[in-house]
Design an enzyme around this catalytic site. Structure first.
Site, mmCIF file in Angstrom:
data_model
loop_
_atom_site.group_PDB
_atom_site.id
_atom_site.type_symbol
_atom_site.label_atom_id
_atom_site.label_comp_id
_atom_site.label_asym_id
_atom_site.label_seq_id
_atom_site.Cartn_x
_atom_site.Cartn_y
_atom_site.Cartn_z
ATOM 1 N N CYS A 61 0.860 -1.185 0.000
ATOM 2 C CA CYS A 61 0.000 0.000 0.000
ATOM 3 C C CYS A 61 0.898 1.237 0.000
ATOM 4 O O CYS A 61 2.124 1.129 0.122
ATOM 5 C CB CYS A 61 -0.848 -0.011 1.272
ATOM 6 S SG CYS A 61 0.176 -0.082 2.746
ATOM 7 N N GLU A 183 -0.002 -0.933 16.103
ATOM 8 C CA GLU A 183 -0.737 0.286 15.701
ATOM 9 C C GLU A 183 -1.761 0.677 16.771
ATOM 10 O O GLU A 183 -1.901 1.859 17.113
ATOM 11 C CB GLU A 183 -1.447 0.055 14.361
ATOM 12 C CG GLU A 183 -2.229 1.288 13.926
ATOM 13 C CD GLU A 183 -3.164 1.024 12.756
ATOM 14 O OE1 GLU A 183 -2.773 0.326 11.812
ATOM 15 O OE2 GLU A 183 -4.304 1.533 12.800
ATOM 16 N N CYS A 288 -8.247 2.475 6.528
ATOM 17 C CA CYS A 288 -7.552 3.248 5.497
ATOM 18 C C CYS A 288 -8.036 2.811 4.106
ATOM 19 O O CYS A 288 -8.551 1.705 3.937
ATOM 20 C CB CYS A 288 -6.043 3.100 5.621
ATOM 21 S SG CYS A 288 -5.440 1.536 5.016
ATOM 22 N N SER A 319 -2.394 -8.191 10.117
ATOM 23 C CA SER A 319 -3.832 -8.099 10.391
ATOM 24 C C SER A 319 -4.633 -7.991 9.093
ATOM 25 O O SER A 319 -5.623 -8.698 8.894
ATOM 26 C CB SER A 319 -4.060 -6.873 11.282
ATOM 27 O OG SER A 319 -5.404 -6.524 11.318
#
Ligand code: SF4
Length: 411
Positions: A61, A183, A288, A319
């Site tokens: 990404c 995160e 996101c 994840s």
């Protein structure tokens, strides 16, 4: 929060200005001409009786691209300095192993080198991973005077700003995520920075417990059974579930995050009434766009009805990769593998099933070689294209189909 200035002498928050210099090394380590060819040719490859369908969105990404580039740039800019990563830069074993080969040391995680925070000084360069570090950890690192190269993804910082605002306005942040994921640890630290409170819910079941406490169907103590890392210090479920702002780890299953926000909103409405709801409930979808696009693309692929199986390539602790498996396995037999080597033979595969903690080996995963097979393929946001290309080549090889990618990509 990080300083506003993008790059200061000892704090880098964006490119270090060496992108052109490091681009060939990044391409050579992670790109795949075969995957590029498929992308340019309808996301498919048909050879003999084996067909591949590649998801429309897959792999690295924008946040991972940036983090990997910045790590390579840091190595190029500070060739003689000790460079230390606080943790895995992203959840992909190949990328982390490559960084270690480049002489980058790890402070924690499976590749840790034995260094501790006390060993770090102003002469060191410290890389922060794409999912960020907690606010207290950042303060401790700053105090060492080291050079900080902060690769935290902008989408993660966006969540931090959201929960900071919740805390400022007196709302408890309810985060849909994994309490021990790096995160989420960083996100709740932002919520708690100025004395705010937070609670992490893993799934719909835990969200339902929270909702039942809000509506009085369960005693407040039931929430505490989630365990310590799910709460801020001194969290009191009798008081801290009155005003809730919902956010999520950026890589969760989008449909589940939306459902959890709806459930919490409905419970607060039942408790306080519709008119008072704005004083008690806020919600913001912080999945996101890269996660959303990869989830949408796999839905499209598995609902096409073309596939006999789905291969999902990505780190076992990733994840977002796990959620791709969750979607695919509702439709076709699906295998989450960390790389092509997990396809041990035509008879045996090592893979991580949905909900399992460790990979397992499964027999009889492939139909006989004389039967046609259409395999879907995708990869999590931290998986390089090279791992996808290798997976395709490996499957062709174990089905005994001769294939030379150089011939294809030269045509
Ligand atoms: S998955 Fe999303 S939040 Fe995570 S690094 Fe990629 S773009 Fe950023």
């Amino acid at each position: 929060m990080p300083p506003k200035a993008r790059n200061q002498p000892n704090y880098y928050r964006a490119s270090l200005g060496l992108k052109d210099q490091i681009a060939p090394a990044v391409a050579s380590d992670y790109h795949s001409p075969l995957v590029d060819w498929m992308r340019a040719n309808g996301h498919r490859l048909d050879i003999a009786n084996l067909s591949f369908r590649l998801a429309k969105e897959f792999g690295f990404c924008y946040g991972v691209d940036k983090a990997v580039d910045m790590a390579y740039e840091a190595r190029a800019k500070f060739p003689d300095s000790r460079i230390i990563l606080t943790y895995e830069i992203i959840h992909n074993p190949r990328v982390n192993a490559r960084l270690r080969e480049m002489g980058i040391e790890f402070l924690s995680g499976s590749l840790k080198s034995g260094l501790s925070l006390r060993d770090i000084g102003p002469e060191d360069v410290v890389l922060l991973p794409a999912f960020g570090v907690s606010s207290p950890e950042l303060e401790r690192l700053r105090a060492t005077g080291c050079v900080l190269v902060d690769t935290t993804c902008g989408s993660v910082v966006h969540v931090w700003k959201r929960v900071e605002r919740y805390a400022r306005d007196g709302f408890t942040s309810l985060v849909h995520g994994k309490a021990l994921h790096a995160e989420t640890i960083a996100t709740v630290s932002q919520a708690q920075k100025r004395g705010g409170h937070s609670i992490v819910v893993r799934d719909r079941e835990q969200a339902q417990v929270v909702c039942d406490v809000i509506t009085g169907r369960r005693p407040p103590e039931d929430v505490l059974a989630f365990g310590e890392p799910s709460f801020s210090k001194d969290f009191d479920p009798a008081r801290h579930l009155e005003k809730i702002g919902v956010a999520n780890q950026t890589t969760m299953l989008a449909s589940e995050s939306l459902e959890i926000a709806r459930m919490v909103g409905a419970a607060l409405e039942e408790r306080w009434g519709r008119e008072a709801l704005p004083e008690h409930f806020r919600s913001f979808d912080t999945i996101c766009s890269a996660t959303q696009e990869r989830q949408d693309a796999i839905v499209e692929l598995v609902e096409s009805g073309e596939l006999d199986m789905m291969l999902i390539v990505g780190g076992y602790n990733s994840s977002n990769t796990g959620h791709l498996l969750e979607i695919a396995s509702r439709h076709v037999p699906s295998y989450h593998i960390c790389d092509s080597g997990e396809m041990l033979s035509a008879g045996r595969i090592r893979h991580k099933p949905l909900g399992a903690k460790e990979p397992v080996e499964t027999e009889g995963w492939l139909p006989a070689a004389d039967k046609p097979l259409t395999a879907g393929i995708t990869a999590g946001a931290s998986t390089p294209n090279r791992a996808i290309g290798e997976t395709i080549e490996r499957l062709l090889a174990i089905r005994g189909i001769p294939f030379d990618p150089a011939e294809l990509t030269a045509s």
